[in-house]
Each structure stands twice: as C-alpha cells, then as structure tokens.
Design a protein around this motif. Sequence first.
Motif, PDB file in Angstrom:
ATOM      1  N   GLY A 179      10.003  -3.961  -9.570  1.00 50.50           N
ATOM      2  CA  GLY A 179      10.976  -4.460 -10.533  1.00 50.50           C
ATOM      3  C   GLY A 179      11.797  -3.362 -11.168  1.00 50.50           C
ATOM      4  O   GLY A 179      12.667  -3.625 -11.999  1.00 50.50           O
ATOM      5  N   PHE A 180      11.545  -2.113 -10.805  1.00 47.19           N
ATOM      6  CA  PHE A 180      12.249  -0.953 -11.363  1.00 47.19           C
ATOM      7  C   PHE A 180      13.018  -0.222 -10.278  1.00 47.19           C
ATOM      8  O   PHE A 180      12.596  -0.192  -9.124  1.00 47.19           O
ATOM      9  N   LEU A 223      10.722  12.544  -2.136  1.00 44.73           N
ATOM     10  CA  LEU A 223       9.740  11.473  -1.949  1.00 44.73           C
ATOM     11  C   LEU A 223       9.874  10.815  -0.581  1.00 44.73           C
ATOM     12  O   LEU A 223       8.869  10.460   0.050  1.00 44.73           O
ATOM     13  N   SER A 224      11.097  10.657  -0.118  1.00 45.76           N
ATOM     14  CA  SER A 224      11.283  10.042   1.199  1.00 45.76           C
ATOM     15  C   SER A 224      10.708  10.928   2.298  1.00 45.76           C
ATOM     16  O   SER A 224      10.118  10.433   3.260  1.00 45.76           O
ATOM     17  N   GLU A 225      10.828  12.249   2.140  1.00 45.38           N
ATOM     18  CA  GLU A 225      10.233  13.177   3.113  1.00 45.38           C
ATOM     19  C   GLU A 225       8.715  13.177   2.992  1.00 45.38           C
ATOM     20  O   GLU A 225       8.003  13.205   4.001  1.00 45.38           O
ATOM     21  N   LYS A 258       0.820  -1.219   0.000  1.00 43.21           N
ATOM     22  CA  LYS A 258       0.000   0.000   0.000  1.00 43.21           C
ATOM     23  C   LYS A 258       0.851   1.265   0.000  1.00 43.21           C
ATOM     24  O   LYS A 258       0.482   2.270  -0.610  1.00 43.21           O
ATOM     25  N   GLN A 259       1.980   1.211   0.673  1.00 41.27           N
ATOM     26  CA  GLN A 259       2.840   2.393   0.710  1.00 41.27           C
ATOM     27  C   GLN A 259       3.436   2.685  -0.667  1.00 41.27           C
ATOM     28  O   GLN A 259       3.452   3.832  -1.124  1.00 41.27           O
ATOM     29  N   ILE A 260       3.889   1.629  -1.354  1.00 38.57           N
ATOM     30  CA  ILE A 260       4.453   1.810  -2.693  1.00 38.57           C
ATOM     31  C   ILE A 260       3.354   2.205  -3.678  1.00 38.57           C
ATOM     32  O   ILE A 260       3.600   2.975  -4.616  1.00 38.57           O
ATOM     33  N   GLU A 261       2.130   1.714  -3.491  1.00 35.97           N
ATOM     34  CA  GLU A 261       1.021   2.142  -4.346  1.00 35.97           C
ATOM     35  C   GLU A 261       0.825   3.655  -4.245  1.00 35.97           C
ATOM     36  O   GLU A 261       0.619   4.335  -5.251  1.00 35.97           O
ATOM     37  N   LYS A 262       0.908   4.191  -3.025  1.00 38.29           N
ATOM     38  CA  LYS A 262       0.764   5.640  -2.836  1.00 38.29           C
ATOM     39  C   LYS A 262       1.896   6.399  -3.528  1.00 38.29           C
ATOM     40  O   LYS A 262       1.671   7.444  -4.142  1.00 38.29           O
ATOM     41  N   VAL A 263       3.113   5.845  -3.441  1.00 40.06           N
ATOM     42  CA  VAL A 263       4.246   6.466  -4.113  1.00 40.06           C
ATOM     43  C   VAL A 263       4.047   6.457  -5.628  1.00 40.06           C
ATOM     44  O   VAL A 263       4.263   7.470  -6.308  1.00 40.06           O
ATOM     45  N   LEU A 264       3.614   5.315  -6.175  1.00 40.93           N
ATOM     46  CA  LEU A 264       3.368   5.197  -7.615  1.00 40.93           C
ATOM     47  C   LEU A 264       2.296   6.182  -8.076  1.00 40.93           C
ATOM     48  O   LEU A 264       2.459   6.855  -9.105  1.00 40.93           O
ATOM     49  N   TYR A 299      16.929   5.242   1.447  1.00 41.42           N
ATOM     50  CA  TYR A 299      17.526   3.953   1.089  1.00 41.42           C
ATOM     51  C   TYR A 299      16.501   2.828   1.168  1.00 41.42           C
ATOM     52  O   TYR A 299      16.466   1.942   0.316  1.00 41.42           O
ATOM     53  N   TYR A 300      15.644   2.895   2.181  1.00 39.19           N
ATOM     54  CA  TYR A 300      14.597   1.887   2.300  1.00 39.19           C
ATOM     55  C   TYR A 300      13.565   2.055   1.182  1.00 39.19           C
ATOM     56  O   TYR A 300      13.061   1.076   0.634  1.00 39.19           O
ATOM     57  N   LEU A 301      13.262   3.305   0.837  1.00 35.50           N
ATOM     58  CA  LEU A 301      12.328   3.581  -0.263  1.00 35.50           C
ATOM     59  C   LEU A 301      12.853   3.000  -1.567  1.00 35.50           C
ATOM     60  O   LEU A 301      12.109   2.331  -2.301  1.00 35.50           O
ATOM     61  N   MET A 302      14.113   3.228  -1.864  1.00 34.03           N
ATOM     62  CA  MET A 302      14.684   2.710  -3.114  1.00 34.03           C
ATOM     63  C   MET A 302      14.668   1.185  -3.134  1.00 34.03           C
ATOM     64  O   MET A 302      14.335   0.572  -4.157  1.00 34.03           O
TER      65      MET A 302
END
Length: 280
Positions: free
Chosen positions: A222-223, A202-204, A180-186, A211-214
């Motif tokens: 996959g990217f 984006l991390s802020e 869900k967190q990565i969905e929000k980022v996308l 580093y955890y975000l990447m």
Amino acid sequence: MDKEKRSGYLNQKFRLFHLQDKTSKEFDFHYHDFYKIIIFLKGNVTYFIEGKAYYLKPWDILLVNHHDMHKPIIDSTQEYERIILWIDNDYISAQNNTDCDITTCFKLANERSFNLIRLETKFQSRLKMIIKELELTLNSKEFGSVLMSHALFIQFMIYINRIFLGNLYLKSDDSLKYDKQIEKVLNYINENLTSDLSVEFLSEQFFISKYYLMHKFKKETGFTLHNYILQKRLMMSYKLIQEGVPVLKASEQCGFKDYSSYLRAFKKLFHKSPSEVSLS
C-alpha cells in the motif's frame, strides 16, 4: 504522505476500547507512537500489517508494534466487534524487571514477522475472563479500581507473553497471505535504514527490475517504496533525537544526505521540528 500517517494520541498509561459497529469507512495505512493490541471478536475483516494480510477469526489477537504500518479492510455488510488496547511505551517498559520483559511478545512478533496469535479454545476461556474483569474494573468506581486495572493489565500481558514465548498458538496457512520476495525486501529495509536503499540498489540486491519492484511493493504494502523508506527513516531519527542524539547527527545516521529536505519531511510527518522533539 497524506495517506500514510500517524493516527491516535495516547495521554494515558493504557486505554481499552470495546467497539461494535457496521462501517463503510475505508481506513488508510497509518501507524501509532504506542503499542496496540487488537482482539477480534466478530465480523469479516482482513488486517494488513507491514505487507502481510491476516484473515481474522473470532478471538484472534494481533500485536501491532509502535511504528508498524497497518490498516483493516472491513466488510461493511457485517457487524464488526473488537477490543483494542493502546499501551504507552514508557509505561509498559516501566513494568519490566530483570527476568520479565512484557514487551517480549512485540519484539518476537517483529523478529518473526508474524503478528497473529490464534488461540486454542482452552486458552480462549482464560483470556476472556481476564479481558472481562479488566473491562469491568476500568468502568468501576469501587475502592482500588485503578490499581486493580493495572494489575489485570499486567496479568493480561504476562498471559499473552507466555502463549507467544511457548508457541502455544495455532498456525494456519489460511490465516495469512504475503509475498515472500517483498517480505525479504521489507526485512532488508528495516535492518539497513542507515545504508543505501535506492531503488537501483534494491533491484540489484534482489534481482528484480526496479519498475517491477516499485509496482509490486506498492501492490503488496500500500506504500510507494520511497515513502515507506522515508517514513521509517524519519521515525528512526525521531527516536534517536528523543534519546539525546543531536539533530544533524541523527539525520545523517538515518541516511539523509540533504538536511533541508530532512527538516521539511520531518515537520510534515510529525507536525513539529526536530528541535522541538529534542527539547520535550
């Protein structure tokens, strides 16, 4: 960007493939310049689209927008059968009128971040009939077969839209997996391609270490974060140039600060220069 690339070329209004095989091939993440519909018939396949994993069941339908990053993961021990439709953007748009836009299902899939249609049995029979008739007509040389194939294709698209618009499909928690967190980022990235999308910003924005975000972004999609944003911006600039926006202005509108870097990345992804796109 060698493993994240455009795939397939469509020189017709639409194409239908009915494929049945066993394959140990590993597919890379890729995208198309056209719409794609996958009707899964048999096998053990997980399909990844824009950071979400769909676990498919027979007669599931996947709606893949042009420029959606996607790939299947296929169990090579089982036979994989599917029907795939490639649909030209201009062709499908030309079928619309004031009260009927048959690309609505793709737009809604994008808005809902949900690409799967899982039909109840009572709706499957109608779909099977239309697809069977469409396949037979496309392989026929009878009088009016070309015109009939276009009519059946439009009938198919109207049927899919009615199901999607009416929410007449099954929703199952076991069919989908995503973070869900990565969905929000996308979603944020795709809605703000012209803004600051640095990993620091984006991390802020999402209260997560860069580093955890990447790491998490790469694991779920996959990217790399950088390559995903770069490709989405390049695709957006391509569309703007096609619409008549001057190349320099298009690059600036899509968040590119260095024009020479933009040109190199554009040529690497599309195998042509922005000026060639503007002249086509």
